[in-house]
Enzyme design. Sequence first.
Site, PDB file in Angstrom:
ATOM      1  N   HIS A 181       0.836  -1.282  -0.122  1.00 44.16           N
ATOM      2  CA  HIS A 181       0.037  -0.103  -0.089  1.00 44.16           C
ATOM      3  C   HIS A 181       0.930   1.327  -0.111  1.00 44.16           C
ATOM      4  O   HIS A 181       0.439   2.216  -0.729  1.00 44.16           O
ATOM      5  CB  HIS A 181      -0.761  -0.038   1.234  1.00 44.16           C
ATOM      6  CG  HIS A 181      -2.106  -1.052   1.128  1.00 44.16           C
ATOM      7  ND1 HIS A 181      -1.962  -2.344   1.084  1.00 44.16           N
ATOM      8  CD2 HIS A 181      -3.424  -0.765   1.121  1.00 44.16           C
ATOM      9  CE1 HIS A 181      -3.077  -2.887   0.950  1.00 44.16           C
ATOM     10  NE2 HIS A 181      -4.123  -1.811   0.887  1.00 44.16           N
ATOM     11  N   HIS A 222       0.205  -4.275   9.244  1.00 36.12           N
ATOM     12  CA  HIS A 222       1.588  -4.627   9.129  1.00 36.12           C
ATOM     13  C   HIS A 222       2.191  -4.013  10.385  1.00 36.12           C
ATOM     14  O   HIS A 222       1.767  -3.202  11.138  1.00 36.12           O
ATOM     15  CB  HIS A 222       2.320  -3.705   7.932  1.00 36.12           C
ATOM     16  CG  HIS A 222       2.149  -3.989   6.343  1.00 36.12           C
ATOM     17  ND1 HIS A 222       2.817  -4.707   5.857  1.00 36.12           N
ATOM     18  CD2 HIS A 222       1.118  -3.733   5.510  1.00 36.12           C
ATOM     19  CE1 HIS A 222       2.320  -5.236   4.441  1.00 36.12           C
ATOM     20  NE2 HIS A 222       1.298  -4.310   4.335  1.00 36.12           N
ATOM     21  N   ASP A 226       7.575  -2.680   8.346  1.00 33.99           N
ATOM     22  CA  ASP A 226       7.243  -2.640   6.995  1.00 33.99           C
ATOM     23  C   ASP A 226       7.031  -1.111   6.367  1.00 33.99           C
ATOM     24  O   ASP A 226       7.268  -0.918   5.240  1.00 33.99           O
ATOM     25  CB  ASP A 226       5.866  -3.418   6.902  1.00 33.99           C
ATOM     26  CG  ASP A 226       6.106  -4.732   7.343  1.00 33.99           C
ATOM     27  OD1 ASP A 226       7.150  -5.254   7.413  1.00 33.99           O
ATOM     28  OD2 ASP A 226       5.011  -5.392   7.956  1.00 33.99           O
TER      29      ASP A 226
END
Length: 314
Positions: A181, A222, A226
């Site tokens: 994302h 996450h 990350d």
Amino acid sequence: MTLYIGREASKLWKRICSETTTEINLLLDNWKYLLAGLIFQYIHGLAARGVHYLHRPGPTLQDLGFYVLPELGQDKAYISETVFTFVFLSFVLWTFHPFIFKSKKIYTVLIWCRVLACLVASQTLRIITFYSTQLPGPNYHCREGSKLATLPKPHSALEVLLINFPRGVIYGCGDLIFSSHMIFTLVFVLTYQKYGTRSCIKHFAWLVAIVQSLLIVASRKHYSVDVVVAWYTVNLVVFFIDKKLPELPDRSSGNLPMSLPLSTKDKDSKSKEENHKLLNGNSVDPADWRPRTQVNGKIQEDANGIHDSAMNGA
């Protein structure tokens, strides 16, 4: 009033037709780059699907972001996805704005060639990273006791190749470092930062990227690492790709580039080649072979010009 609306609608239709013709010409010359980028999106999804079979649930790792940010919970996990959808759709609409608005600074085909190049490079690094080490997923469906934490062995290759889109992407596990994302969000924001025209939108885009980062951690989709790795990796990838790829052409010149323009390195090498030919007595253009005579410090193209100037007392 009706006449004014009809005239403006006619102008808009002509603008759309003209822009469509321009973009089709660019698409015919650059379709290979776009197709390769789109195919790699499927490969990236296939890699994320494959690592889900390797994922093994376990205790959630210690994370600073989990201590600092309150947990949103499963009922509010949609907030981060809503923000990402807003970013994605807004950027897509902006890349197609030359079809509607008069201010045409970019070519849609060329801007997507550049975006896909950045995405492919970042996603390649992501695939290498999450296949190197599989971490226990912090998301709710990836924890111990969840049926979706580990996928059963596939019965056929077709089951893996179909990747169960979009459910397989939303409920994936194991593809953690680094956040996909954030790859899309940062590539979009950095692209608008370079080619956008509204400074207020640029500031707002960076604010949304920060909020998106916090929401991803708060939603426990996450780990903080990350998101942190995504921030500096994507910025570095975009920086180096901007150095390698040719710059987008300036639309104000009115010239239509049929393909990606030459990079600075290519232009320099081409100029050096032309200069080398001139030094060796070989002109690049046969038209430059005509004799030139210098009169009063000015280069005259032919003898007729000199004769006329002398006759007029110049």
